[in-house]
Write a protein that holds these residues in place. Structure first.
Motif, PDB file in Angstrom:
ATOM      1  N   VAL A 213       0.616  -1.074   0.006  1.00 25.11           N
ATOM      2  CA  VAL A 213      -0.133  -0.147   0.062  1.00 25.11           C
ATOM      3  C   VAL A 213       0.448   1.555  -0.147  1.00 25.11           C
ATOM      4  CG1 VAL A 213      -1.688   1.887   1.588  1.00 25.11           C
ATOM      5  CG2 VAL A 213      -2.223  -0.945   1.134  1.00 25.11           C
ATOM      6  N   PHE A 214       1.992   1.057   1.005  1.00 24.48           N
ATOM      7  CA  PHE A 214       2.931   2.590   0.835  1.00 24.48           C
ATOM      8  C   PHE A 214       3.863   2.594  -0.721  1.00 24.48           C
ATOM      9  CE2 PHE A 214       7.274   4.320   1.440  1.00 24.48           C
ATOM     10  CZ  PHE A 214       7.106   5.187   2.581  1.00 24.48           C
ATOM     11  N   LEU A 215       4.012   1.751  -1.541  1.00 22.34           N
ATOM     12  CA  LEU A 215       5.027   1.821  -2.118  1.00 22.34           C
ATOM     13  C   LEU A 215       3.374   2.441  -3.481  1.00 22.34           C
ATOM     14  CD1 LEU A 215       7.185  -1.122  -2.187  1.00 22.34           C
ATOM     15  CD2 LEU A 215       7.659   0.753  -1.933  1.00 22.34           C
ATOM     16  N   ALA A 216       2.680   1.671  -3.682  1.00 19.42           N
ATOM     17  CA  ALA A 216       1.311   2.167  -4.761  1.00 19.42           C
ATOM     18  C   ALA A 216       1.331   3.132  -4.638  1.00 19.42           C
ATOM     19  CB  ALA A 216       0.066   1.060  -3.962  1.00 19.42           C
ATOM     20  N   LEU A 217       0.764   3.850  -3.250  1.00 21.20           N
ATOM     21  CA  LEU A 217       0.532   5.197  -3.077  1.00 21.20           C
ATOM     22  C   LEU A 217       1.542   5.757  -3.448  1.00 21.20           C
ATOM     23  CD1 LEU A 217      -0.735   5.297   0.470  1.00 21.20           C
ATOM     24  CD2 LEU A 217      -2.409   5.820  -1.295  1.00 21.20           C
ATOM     25  N   ALA A 218       2.959   5.573  -2.800  1.00 23.89           N
ATOM     26  CA  ALA A 218       4.171   6.508  -3.349  1.00 23.89           C
ATOM     27  C   ALA A 218       4.008   6.557  -5.031  1.00 23.89           C
ATOM     28  CB  ALA A 218       5.490   5.812  -2.810  1.00 23.89           C
TER      29      ALA A 218
ATOM     30  N   VAL B 204      -5.021   0.625  -5.185  1.00 26.13           N
ATOM     31  CA  VAL B 204      -4.468   1.211  -3.687  1.00 26.13           C
ATOM     32  C   VAL B 204      -6.208   1.399  -3.886  1.00 26.13           C
ATOM     33  CG1 VAL B 204      -3.376   3.431  -4.316  1.00 26.13           C
ATOM     34  CG2 VAL B 204      -3.037   1.253  -2.264  1.00 26.13           C
ATOM     35  N   ARG B 205      -6.462   2.166  -4.062  1.00 27.95           N
ATOM     36  CA  ARG B 205      -7.967   2.533  -3.393  1.00 27.95           C
ATOM     37  C   ARG B 205      -8.516   2.060  -3.088  1.00 27.95           C
ATOM     38  NH1 ARG B 205     -12.571   2.593  -7.418  1.00 27.95           N
ATOM     39  NH2 ARG B 205     -11.754   0.620  -8.858  1.00 27.95           N
ATOM     40  N   ARG B 206      -9.236   0.842  -3.393  1.00 22.02           N
ATOM     41  CA  ARG B 206      -9.572   0.299  -2.275  1.00 22.02           C
ATOM     42  C   ARG B 206      -9.384   0.029  -0.855  1.00 22.02           C
ATOM     43  NH1 ARG B 206     -14.471  -0.494  -5.274  1.00 22.02           N
ATOM     44  NH2 ARG B 206     -14.478  -0.585  -7.363  1.00 22.02           N
ATOM     45  N   ARG B 207      -7.669  -0.064  -0.713  1.00 21.98           N
ATOM     46  CA  ARG B 207      -6.975  -0.336   0.435  1.00 21.98           C
ATOM     47  C   ARG B 207      -6.833   0.658   0.877  1.00 21.98           C
ATOM     48  NH1 ARG B 207      -6.417  -3.108  -3.969  1.00 21.98           N
ATOM     49  NH2 ARG B 207      -6.147  -5.241  -4.057  1.00 21.98           N
ATOM     50  N   VAL B 208      -7.461   1.836   0.612  1.00 24.86           N
ATOM     51  CA  VAL B 208      -7.003   2.742   2.068  1.00 24.86           C
ATOM     52  C   VAL B 208      -8.582   3.584   2.318  1.00 24.86           C
ATOM     53  CG1 VAL B 208      -5.080   3.946   0.753  1.00 24.86           C
ATOM     54  CG2 VAL B 208      -7.057   4.537   0.096  1.00 24.86           C
TER      55      VAL B 208
END
Length: 402
Positions: A219-224, A396-400
Motif C-alpha cells: 500500500v505504501f509503495l503504490a501510494l508513493a 490501492v484505492r480500495r485499500r485506503v
C-alpha cells in the motif's frame, strides 16, 4: 501528532505554510534558475550536451540518495537541526558551483547541492503532520504548494536575466544568497515540532527494520508511485526545457518564463482547489478527479502533437492543465503515505521523496535525452508516466480509508 501541537505553533497557518514553502523552493530554484543558461555553461566549460545533462542527473541522484536519511535524522535529532544543517551544506555547495572552472567540478558540487536541498522538503511534510489533524494538514499542505509554486515561476525569469546580464556564475551566487537568507529565517522562526517522547533511536538495526516495513508494504509503495510518477509526466517537460522550449517551440532564454509561469499557475490553482475541498468530499473522490483531468489532457496532448505543428499557444496550456490535475490530488496522496507509518513520519517522507527522486533521476538521465527532440515522443512519454501512477492508484484505492 505532537501532543503539545497547539503550543508549538501559535501563529497563523499561512505563515507556517510560507516558511515550509521556503524550504521546498530550494529544489525548483536549484533546477529552474540554471536551465536558461545550459548552452552558455556548456560553451564556457567546453562541455557536451550529454555532460551538461549529467549536471542535472547528478543533482537528482544526490537528492534521491540523501532523501533516505533526512527523515530518519529528523525523527532522531529533531526537525530544526536537520533543516539548518541542510541549508548550510546547500549554501556551501552553491558557492562551489559558482567557483567551478570545469564540468567535473560543476557536476560534483551539483551532486552536493542535491544531497542537501531535499532536507527542507522532506522535513516540512513531517512538520505539517506533527502539528495538524488530517483535514487541517491537507489545507496546510495545499497552502504550502501554492506558496511553493511562486519559486518555479520566478526562478527561470531570474536565471535568464542573470545569465544574459551577468553571466552564468551569477546564477549560483544568487543561490548562495537564497541559502543564507533561508538559514537566517529558519533559525529565527521555525519551531521544533517533534515531541521528545516521539524521538526514535538513530541506530542501524531499527532504521533498516523501519525501511523494510515500508518497502514491504504494498500500500505504501503504490501510494508513493501514485503521487510521484505522474509528476514526471510534467517534470519531463522541465527536464527537456532547453530543447523543448528553444528548439521545438522556438522561444528565447528570456521567454522560458512563459512555460514555468503557466505550469506553476496550474499547480497553484490545483493546490488551492485541493485545500478548498479538504473535509468536504471523500479523499478518494478528490484523487479520482485529479487523475481524470490528467488522463483527459494527456490524450489531448498526444492528439494535438500528432496532428499539428507544435506551437506555444496550445502546447504550454496543456501542460498547465496537467499540472492542475496533479496538484489537485497530490496533497491528499502525500498525507495517505505519511499515515502509513504514524510513528516514523519523517522516515516515511524520506522514503517517498527518495522513490520520487529516483524516478526523477531516471527520467532525467535516461528517458529525457531519448525523447526531448520530438514533441510527439514527449507527449507519449508523459502519457505513459501518468499511466503508471494511474495503475498504482487503481490497485490501492480500495485499500485506503475514504
Amino acid at each position: 501528532m505532537n501532543p503539545e501541537a497547539s503550543r508549538v505553533w501559535r501563529g497563523p497557518r499561512w505563515l507556517l505554510a510560507a516558511l515550509l514553502a521556503g524550504l521546498g523552493m530550494l529544489g525548483p530554484f536549484s533546477i529552474d534558475t540554471y536551465l536558461p543558461a545550459f548552452t552558455g555553461i556548456a560553451q564556457s566549460l567546453g562541455a557536451t550536451p550529454v555532460q551538461m545533462q549529467q549536471t542535472l542527473s547528478a543533482y537528482l541522484l544526490g537528492f534521491a540518495l540523501m532523501n533516505l536519511f533526512h527523515g530518519a535524522l529528523a525523527d532522531s535529532f529533531g526537525r530544526r537541526p536537520v533543516v539548518l544543517a541542510g541549508l548550510a551544506v546547500f549554501t556551501l555547495a552553491s558557492l562551489g558551483c559558482a567557483l567551478s572552472q570545469s564540468i567535473g567540478q560543476l557536476v560534483l558540487f551539483r551532486a552536493l547541492q542535491g544531497m542537501s536541498a531535499g532536507a527542507g522538503m522532506v522535513v516540512s511534510r513531517a512538520i505539517i503532520r506533527d502539528l495538524f489533524h488530517p483535514d487541517q494538514a491537507q489545507k496546510v499542505m495545499s497552502q504550502v504548494t501554492i506558496y511553493f509554486g511562486v519559486a518555479p515561476a520566478v526562478a527561470p525569469i531570474i536565471g535568464g536575466w542573470l545569465y544574459v546580464h551577468l553571466g552564468w556564475h551569477a546564477i549560483f551566487w544568487f543561490l548562495v544568497g537564497v541559502g543564507l537568507v533561508l538559514m537566517a529565517t529558519m533559525a529565527r522562526m521555525l519551531p521544533e515540532s517533534l515531541h521528545p517522547s516521539q524521538r526514535q533511536p538513530f541506530e542501524a538495526q531499527p532504521l533498516m527494520q523501519g525501511y523494510w516495513q515500508m518497502v514491504s508494504n504494498p500500500v505504501f509503495l503504490a501510494l508513493a508511485f501514485a503521487s510521484g510518477v505522474p509528476f514526471n509526466g510534467m517534470f519531463l517537460y522541465v527536464l527537456s526545457a532547453p530543447v523543448f522550449l528553444g528548439d521545438i517551440l522556438h522561444l528565447g532564454p528570456t521567454e522560458f518564463f512563459w512555460f514555468f509561469l503557466l505550469t506553476i499557475g496550474g499547480i497553484m490553482a490545483g493546490a488551492w482547489w485541493s485545500g478548498r475541498l479538504a473535509g468536504r468530499i471523500e479523499r478518494t473522490r478528490q484523487i479520482r478527479r485529479g487523475f481524470r483531468i490528467m488522463v483527459g489532457v494527456s490524450l489531448l496532448n498526444v492528439a494535438m502533437n500528432a496532428l499539428l505543428t507544435p506551437h506555444p499557444a496550445w502546447a504550454l496550456p496543456l501542460i498547465a492543465v496537467f499540472a492542475f490535475g496533479w496538484a489537485l490530488m497530490v496533497p491528499v496522496v502525500t498525507l495517505l503515505v505519511l499515515d502509513q507509518a504514524p510513528e516514523r513520519r519523517g522516515m516515511a517522507s524520506s522514503l517517498q521523496a527518495c522513490l520520487g527522486s529516483v524516478a526523477n533521476a531516471f527520467v532525467a538521465g535516461v528517458i529525457a535525452p531519448l525523447v526531448m527532440h520530438s514533441a510527439l515522443a514527449l507527449a507519449l512519454t508523459s502519457l505513459g508516466l501518468m499511466g503508471i501512477g494511474l495503475l498504482a492508484w487503481h490497485w490501492v484505492r480500495r485499500r485506503v480509508p475514504a
